[in-house]
Write a protein that holds these residues in place. Structure first.
Motif, PDB file in Angstrom:
ATOM      1  N   LYS A  11       1.113  -0.913   0.217  1.00  0.00           N
ATOM      2  CA  LYS A  11       0.106  -0.138  -0.155  1.00  0.00           C
ATOM      3  C   LYS A  11       0.689   1.566  -0.211  1.00  0.00           C
ATOM      4  CE  LYS A  11      -4.562  -1.817   2.010  1.00  0.00           C
ATOM      5  NZ  LYS A  11      -4.793  -1.816   3.888  1.00  0.00           N
ATOM      6  N   ASN A  12       1.979   1.161   0.535  1.00  0.00           N
ATOM      7  CA  ASN A  12       2.875   2.511   0.519  1.00  0.00           C
ATOM      8  C   ASN A  12       3.286   2.910  -0.448  1.00  0.00           C
ATOM      9  OD1 ASN A  12       2.200   2.786   3.417  1.00  0.00           O
ATOM     10  ND2 ASN A  12       4.183   1.775   4.482  1.00  0.00           N
ATOM     11  N   THR A  13       4.166   1.466  -1.008  1.00  0.00           N
ATOM     12  CA  THR A  13       4.866   1.647  -2.368  1.00  0.00           C
ATOM     13  C   THR A  13       2.975   1.558  -3.776  1.00  0.00           C
ATOM     14  OG1 THR A  13       6.098  -0.936  -1.331  1.00  0.00           O
ATOM     15  CG2 THR A  13       6.457   0.359  -3.829  1.00  0.00           C
TER      16      THR A  13
ATOM     17  N   LEU B 145       2.279   9.726  -5.969  1.00  0.00           N
ATOM     18  CA  LEU B 145       2.837  10.546  -6.234  1.00  0.00           C
ATOM     19  C   LEU B 145       3.540  10.914  -6.712  1.00  0.00           C
ATOM     20  CD1 LEU B 145       2.166  12.920  -4.246  1.00  0.00           C
ATOM     21  CD2 LEU B 145       3.687  12.415  -2.895  1.00  0.00           C
ATOM     22  N   LEU B 146       4.824  10.227  -6.923  1.00  0.00           N
ATOM     23  CA  LEU B 146       5.789  10.333  -8.058  1.00  0.00           C
ATOM     24  C   LEU B 146       5.001  10.168  -9.634  1.00  0.00           C
ATOM     25  CD1 LEU B 146       8.449   7.331  -6.939  1.00  0.00           C
ATOM     26  CD2 LEU B 146       9.046   9.957  -6.495  1.00  0.00           C
TER      27      LEU B 146
ATOM     28  N   LEU C 210       5.941  13.425 -11.230  1.00  0.00           N
ATOM     29  CA  LEU C 210       6.828  13.295 -12.827  1.00  0.00           C
ATOM     30  C   LEU C 210       5.968  14.326 -13.665  1.00  0.00           C
ATOM     31  CD1 LEU C 210       9.300  12.484 -14.344  1.00  0.00           C
ATOM     32  CD2 LEU C 210       7.283   9.829 -15.270  1.00  0.00           C
ATOM     33  N   ALA C 211       4.318  13.849 -14.021  1.00  0.00           N
ATOM     34  CA  ALA C 211       3.696  14.679 -14.948  1.00  0.00           C
ATOM     35  C   ALA C 211       4.080  16.200 -14.671  1.00  0.00           C
ATOM     36  CB  ALA C 211       1.996  13.983 -14.603  1.00  0.00           C
ATOM     37  N   GLU C 212       3.372  16.748 -12.969  1.00  0.00           N
ATOM     38  CA  GLU C 212       4.502  17.737 -13.059  1.00  0.00           C
ATOM     39  C   GLU C 212       5.606  18.800 -13.792  1.00  0.00           C
ATOM     40  OE1 GLU C 212       3.995  19.178  -8.756  1.00  0.00           O
ATOM     41  OE2 GLU C 212       1.513  18.729  -8.596  1.00  0.00           O
ATOM     42  N   TYR C 213       6.751  17.434 -13.824  1.00  0.00           N
ATOM     43  CA  TYR C 213       7.742  17.796 -14.007  1.00  0.00           C
ATOM     44  C   TYR C 213       7.581  17.862 -15.338  1.00  0.00           C
ATOM     45  CZ  TYR C 213      12.475  17.145 -15.088  1.00  0.00           C
ATOM     46  OH  TYR C 213      14.139  17.168 -14.849  1.00  0.00           O
TER      47      TYR C 213
END
Length: 294
Positions: A69-71, A77-78, A82-85
């Motif tokens: 779940k954490n992964t 989130l990553l 990445l999309a924002e970047y």
């Protein structure tokens, strides 16, 4: 009846004595255990292992589920970051293309913001001048010249004070005095006029750069506004981050204002820097050499 009670008390007393004797016997230092003790220990150990194995297996399953779940959450989130970047990359690329198109339209090939970065490493720092000067491993052979701006990823840290063939001395902003000035501006959003002035010196009492405002206007200067190089000094390119406004102090006559600017860069922890070679000067020198050759 009294005899029976006496027998019962005698038996209880004997049992207590035997129990105490056994406890004392078990607590003494021995090199080996008795057969009953070995049997009990082995039995208890086997039962514990039988119970521990499935319990540990079930606990590991739940732990793995939490890890998954954490992964998954971190992965989501990553992906968002990445999309924002990527969107920022596309936006910057579009701005560059638009800027290039505008330059071509205006028949202007250079800009006050253009510069050539010369990457360097701090090689030494005198304890006596820790907050005033550093030495870097790039010099005249690398194109470094005096008065060139020196920056880090956080912002401007100073300017080149002296050069040799393979190294240079950099005067930090925290060592600036009234003889060192930087043409700067308070950069504002579109629709608001920028405020121009000069970074004149570093005030040790407030740990701030003194930004003397030349272009006085009715617009109030707010805390947190950005101060960047204006590019009008002839050496530094425009847009180099200097710091943020923390306060504004009028002079004793109320004619001019001086803004206290907190430097954006950390003057104490400096390892890698960039010497800023303004392209506009270099292009003018090349043009002058070509004209002389003709």
């Amino acid at each position: 009846m009294p005899v029976f009670r006496k027998k019962r008390l005698f038996i209880i007393l004997c049992g207590i004595i035997i129990l105490v004797a056994m406890i004392g016997y078990s607590l003494r230092d021995r090199d080996s255990l008795t057969m009953p003790e070995k049997f009990i220990n082995d039995t208890v150990g086997w039962v514990q292992s039988v119970i521990h194995t499935p319990v540990s297996y079930v606990a590991s399953i739940f732990s793995n589920i939490d890890d998954i779940k954490n992964t998954y959450n971190e992965n989501q989130l990553l992906k968002e970051k990445l999309a924002e970047y990527k969107s920022l990359i596309y936006e910057v690329q579009e701005i560059k293309e638009e800027n290039e198109e505008l330059r071509n339209t205006l028949d202007k090939s250079d800009s006050l913001r253009d510069f050539n970065p010369i990457h360097a490493t701090v090689t030494s720092r005198s304890p006596e001048r820790w907050v005033e000067q550093i030495t870097i491993n790039k010099g005249e052979q690398d194109g470094v010249e005096t008065n060139m701006a020196v920056i880090t990823a956080e912002g401007m840290i100073g300017k080149v004070q002296a050069t040799s063939e393979f190294s240079s001395h950099v005067q930090l902003l925290s060592g600036f005095d009234q003889f060192n000035r930087i043409s700067a501006t308070i950069s504002r959003e579109e629709g608001n006029d920028d405020i121009f002035g000069l970074i004149e010196e570093y005030d040790k009492e407030t740990d701030s750069l003194l930004f003397k405002i030349i272009d006085e206007s009715d617009t109030e200067i707010e805390e947190g506004e950005l101060v960047v190089s204006s590019g009008m000094g002839g050496v530094f390119p425009a847009g180099l981050m200097i710091g943020t406004v923390t306060d504004v102090i009028p002079d004793q006559y109320g004619l001019t204002n001086t803004a206290l600017v907190e430097p954006a860069a950390n003057m104490y922890e400096i390892n890698n820097v960039i010497v800023v070679d303004r392209l506009l000067n270099g292009q003018e020198d090349v043009t002058a050499e070509e004209e002389d050759a003709e």
